[in-house]
Scaffold this motif. Structure first.
Motif, PDB file in Angstrom:
ATOM      1  N   MET A  78      61.598  33.042  38.321  1.00 47.42           N
ATOM      2  CA  MET A  78      59.765  32.659  39.312  1.00 47.42           C
ATOM      3  C   MET A  78      59.206  31.401  37.886  1.00 47.42           C
ATOM      4  SD  MET A  78      57.091  35.563  39.791  1.00 47.42           S
ATOM      5  CE  MET A  78      57.229  36.586  40.401  1.00 47.42           C
ATOM      6  N   SER A  79      58.385  30.519  38.832  1.00 49.26           N
ATOM      7  CA  SER A  79      57.993  29.776  37.669  1.00 49.26           C
ATOM      8  C   SER A  79      56.418  30.029  37.019  1.00 49.26           C
ATOM      9  CB  SER A  79      57.575  28.559  38.633  1.00 49.26           C
ATOM     10  OG  SER A  79      56.070  29.071  39.100  1.00 49.26           O
ATOM     11  N   PRO A  80      56.054  29.758  35.970  1.00 47.94           N
ATOM     12  CA  PRO A  80      54.609  30.379  35.213  1.00 47.94           C
ATOM     13  C   PRO A  80      53.652  30.281  35.995  1.00 47.94           C
ATOM     14  CG  PRO A  80      56.271  28.807  33.951  1.00 47.94           C
ATOM     15  CD  PRO A  80      57.142  28.568  35.185  1.00 47.94           C
ATOM     16  N   ILE A  81      53.700  29.205  36.749  1.00 45.68           N
ATOM     17  CA  ILE A  81      52.245  29.707  37.618  1.00 45.68           C
ATOM     18  C   ILE A  81      52.185  30.002  38.730  1.00 45.68           C
ATOM     19  CG2 ILE A  81      51.097  28.491  39.765  1.00 45.68           C
ATOM     20  CD1 ILE A  81      51.875  25.689  38.580  1.00 45.68           C
ATOM     21  N   ALA A  82      53.386  31.016  39.474  1.00 48.06           N
ATOM     22  CA  ALA A  82      53.644  32.242  40.396  1.00 48.06           C
ATOM     23  C   ALA A  82      53.710  33.453  39.481  1.00 48.06           C
ATOM     24  CB  ALA A  82      54.803  32.255  40.896  1.00 48.06           C
ATOM     25  N   ALA A  83      54.158  33.532  38.234  1.00 48.28           N
ATOM     26  CA  ALA A  83      53.857  34.182  37.471  1.00 48.28           C
ATOM     27  C   ALA A  83      52.218  34.963  36.878  1.00 48.28           C
ATOM     28  CB  ALA A  83      54.616  34.540  35.940  1.00 48.28           C
ATOM     29  N   ALA A  84      51.911  33.511  36.724  1.00 44.89           N
ATOM     30  CA  ALA A  84      50.495  34.162  35.841  1.00 44.89           C
ATOM     31  C   ALA A  84      49.173  34.060  37.295  1.00 44.89           C
ATOM     32  CB  ALA A  84      49.529  32.903  35.634  1.00 44.89           C
ATOM     33  N   VAL A  85      49.744  34.008  38.565  1.00 44.55           N
ATOM     34  CA  VAL A  85      49.150  34.465  39.418  1.00 44.55           C
ATOM     35  C   VAL A  85      49.739  35.775  40.026  1.00 44.55           C
ATOM     36  CG1 VAL A  85      48.831  33.810  42.351  1.00 44.55           C
ATOM     37  CG2 VAL A  85      48.539  32.398  40.568  1.00 44.55           C
ATOM     38  N   ALA A  86      50.465  36.376  39.827  1.00 43.88           N
ATOM     39  CA  ALA A  86      50.633  38.023  40.635  1.00 43.88           C
ATOM     40  C   ALA A  86      50.632  38.481  38.988  1.00 43.88           C
ATOM     41  CB  ALA A  86      52.416  38.009  39.802  1.00 43.88           C
ATOM     42  N   GLN A  87      49.953  38.542  37.973  1.00 46.27           N
ATOM     43  CA  GLN A  87      49.761  38.804  36.785  1.00 46.27           C
ATOM     44  C   GLN A  87      48.376  39.170  37.903  1.00 46.27           C
ATOM     45  OE1 GLN A  87      49.947  37.743  32.867  1.00 46.27           O
ATOM     46  NE2 GLN A  87      49.571  39.449  32.247  1.00 46.27           N
ATOM     47  N   GLY A  88      47.610  38.254  37.805  1.00 40.99           N
ATOM     48  CA  GLY A  88      46.041  38.236  37.918  1.00 40.99           C
ATOM     49  C   GLY A  88      46.478  39.131  39.210  1.00 40.99           C
ATOM     50  N   VAL A  89      46.503  39.162  40.339  1.00 44.33           N
ATOM     51  CA  VAL A  89      46.157  39.951  41.108  1.00 44.33           C
ATOM     52  C   VAL A  89      46.505  41.351  41.156  1.00 44.33           C
ATOM     53  CG1 VAL A  89      47.818  40.492  43.987  1.00 44.33           C
ATOM     54  CG2 VAL A  89      47.225  38.042  42.720  1.00 44.33           C
ATOM     55  N   GLY A  90      47.390  41.744  39.793  1.00 36.89           N
ATOM     56  CA  GLY A  90      48.004  43.261  39.308  1.00 36.89           C
ATOM     57  C   GLY A  90      46.687  43.332  38.761  1.00 36.89           C
ATOM     58  N   VAL A  91      45.866  42.651  37.701  1.00 35.57           N
ATOM     59  CA  VAL A  91      45.181  43.406  37.073  1.00 35.57           C
ATOM     60  C   VAL A  91      43.797  43.434  38.265  1.00 35.57           C
ATOM     61  CG1 VAL A  91      43.422  42.089  35.864  1.00 35.57           C
ATOM     62  CG2 VAL A  91      45.868  42.018  35.046  1.00 35.57           C
ATOM     63  N   VAL A  92      43.433  42.170  38.996  1.00 34.41           N
ATOM     64  CA  VAL A  92      42.444  42.859  40.556  1.00 34.41           C
ATOM     65  C   VAL A  92      42.911  44.593  40.996  1.00 34.41           C
ATOM     66  CG1 VAL A  92      41.464  41.590  42.034  1.00 34.41           C
ATOM     67  CG2 VAL A  92      41.561  40.358  40.198  1.00 34.41           C
ATOM     68  N   ALA A  93      44.036  44.106  41.222  1.00 35.58           N
ATOM     69  CA  ALA A  93      44.442  45.484  42.688  1.00 35.58           C
ATOM     70  C   ALA A  93      44.256  47.178  41.282  1.00 35.58           C
ATOM     71  CB  ALA A  93      45.830  45.455  42.763  1.00 35.58           C
ATOM     72  N   GLY A  94      44.820  46.779  39.984  1.00 39.84           N
ATOM     73  CA  GLY A  94      44.521  47.847  38.913  1.00 39.84           C
ATOM     74  C   GLY A  94      42.699  47.978  38.746  1.00 39.84           C
ATOM     75  N   ALA A  95      42.205  47.359  39.307  1.00 41.63           N
ATOM     76  CA  ALA A  95      40.126  47.255  38.833  1.00 41.63           C
ATOM     77  C   ALA A  95      39.334  48.069  39.649  1.00 41.63           C
ATOM     78  CB  ALA A  95      39.893  46.319  38.277  1.00 41.63           C
ATOM     79  N   LEU A  96      40.529  47.248  41.237  1.00 39.90           N
ATOM     80  CA  LEU A  96      39.936  47.938  42.345  1.00 39.90           C
ATOM     81  C   LEU A  96      39.928  49.575  42.509  1.00 39.90           C
ATOM     82  CD1 LEU A  96      40.543  45.157  44.988  1.00 39.90           C
ATOM     83  CD2 LEU A  96      37.544  46.027  43.455  1.00 39.90           C
ATOM     84  N   LEU A  97      41.438  49.975  42.053  1.00 42.31           N
ATOM     85  CA  LEU A  97      42.165  51.308  41.807  1.00 42.31           C
ATOM     86  C   LEU A  97      40.559  51.786  41.049  1.00 42.31           C
ATOM     87  CD1 LEU A  97      44.257  52.852  43.489  1.00 42.31           C
ATOM     88  CD2 LEU A  97      45.286  52.457  41.557  1.00 42.31           C
ATOM     89  N   VAL A  98      40.867  51.956  40.151  1.00 40.86           N
ATOM     90  CA  VAL A  98      39.911  52.551  38.689  1.00 40.86           C
ATOM     91  C   VAL A  98      38.598  52.633  39.582  1.00 40.86           C
ATOM     92  CG1 VAL A  98      39.236  52.419  36.664  1.00 40.86           C
ATOM     93  CG2 VAL A  98      41.087  52.201  37.177  1.00 40.86           C
ATOM     94  N   LYS A  99      38.343  51.730  40.222  1.00 42.86           N
ATOM     95  CA  LYS A  99      37.065  51.546  40.242  1.00 42.86           C
ATOM     96  C   LYS A  99      36.770  52.545  41.385  1.00 42.86           C
ATOM     97  CE  LYS A  99      33.653  49.056  42.851  1.00 42.86           C
ATOM     98  NZ  LYS A  99      32.480  49.744  43.490  1.00 42.86           N
ATOM     99  N   ASN A 100      37.798  52.425  42.487  1.00 45.00           N
ATOM    100  CA  ASN A 100      37.105  53.731  43.679  1.00 45.00           C
ATOM    101  C   ASN A 100      37.632  55.128  43.273  1.00 45.00           C
ATOM    102  OD1 ASN A 100      37.119  51.956  45.520  1.00 45.00           O
ATOM    103  ND2 ASN A 100      39.506  51.848  46.274  1.00 45.00           N
ATOM    104  N   LEU A 101      38.573  55.221  42.046  1.00 46.16           N
ATOM    105  CA  LEU A 101      38.669  56.847  41.758  1.00 46.16           C
ATOM    106  C   LEU A 101      37.512  56.996  41.192  1.00 46.16           C
ATOM    107  CD1 LEU A 101      42.012  56.378  40.276  1.00 46.16           C
ATOM    108  CD2 LEU A 101      41.448  57.404  42.292  1.00 46.16           C
ATOM    109  N   LEU A 102      36.875  56.363  39.905  1.00 43.19           N
ATOM    110  CA  LEU A 102      35.571  56.577  39.544  1.00 43.19           C
ATOM    111  C   LEU A 102      33.950  57.130  40.437  1.00 43.19           C
ATOM    112  CD1 LEU A 102      35.560  54.467  36.795  1.00 43.19           C
ATOM    113  CD2 LEU A 102      35.623  56.083  36.113  1.00 43.19           C
TER     114      LEU A 102
END
Length: 96
Positions: A1-25
Motif C-alpha cells: 500500500m502506498s504511503p498516500i493511501a495509508a494516510a487516507v485510510a488512517q484519516g478515514v478511520g479517525v473520522v469514523a471513530g470520532a463520529l462513533l464516539v459522538k453518537n454514543l455520547l
C-alpha cells in the motif's frame, strides 16, 4: 500500500471513530435517568441552577436560597433533576 493511501485510510478511520464516539455520547445524554423520566431541560438533571444573587453581586454572592453556594434548587424540577410531571387532580363539576 502506498504511503498516500495509508494516510487516507488512517484519516478515514479517525473520522469514523470520532463520529462513533459522538453518537454514543449523544445517545447517552438523551437516555432517561433512573425511574424512566427524562432529565430536566433547565438544569440538565443536576437539580440545581445558578442562583439569582450571582447576577447582581460582585463575586461575594450568598443568600437564603443558595446558602452561600451560588447554586439554588431548580424551579422547573423542584430539585429532583427529572422532567417528571407534577401530579394534578382535576375534578369535573356537574353541569347545570
Amino acid at each position: 500500500m502506498s504511503p498516500i493511501a495509508a494516510a487516507v485510510a488512517q484519516g478515514v478511520g479517525v473520522v469514523a471513530g470520532a463520529l462513533l464516539v459522538k453518537n454514543l455520547l449523544d445517545a447517552e445524554a438523551k437516555k432517561p435517568m433512573a425511574g424512566g423520566f427524562p432529565r430536566c431541560p433547565r438544569c440538565n438533571g443536576a437539580g440545581r441552577t445558578e442562583c439569582l444573587c450571582t447576577r447582581w453581586s460582585d463575586k461575594d454572592y450568598g443568600c437564603r436560597s443558595c446558602g452561600g453556594s451560588g447554586r439554588m434548587r431548580c424551579n422547573s424540577c423542584g430539585g429532583s433533576g427529572t422532567g417528571r410531571p407534577i401530579p394534578a387532580q382535576v375534578r369535573a363539576g356537574r353541569g347545570q
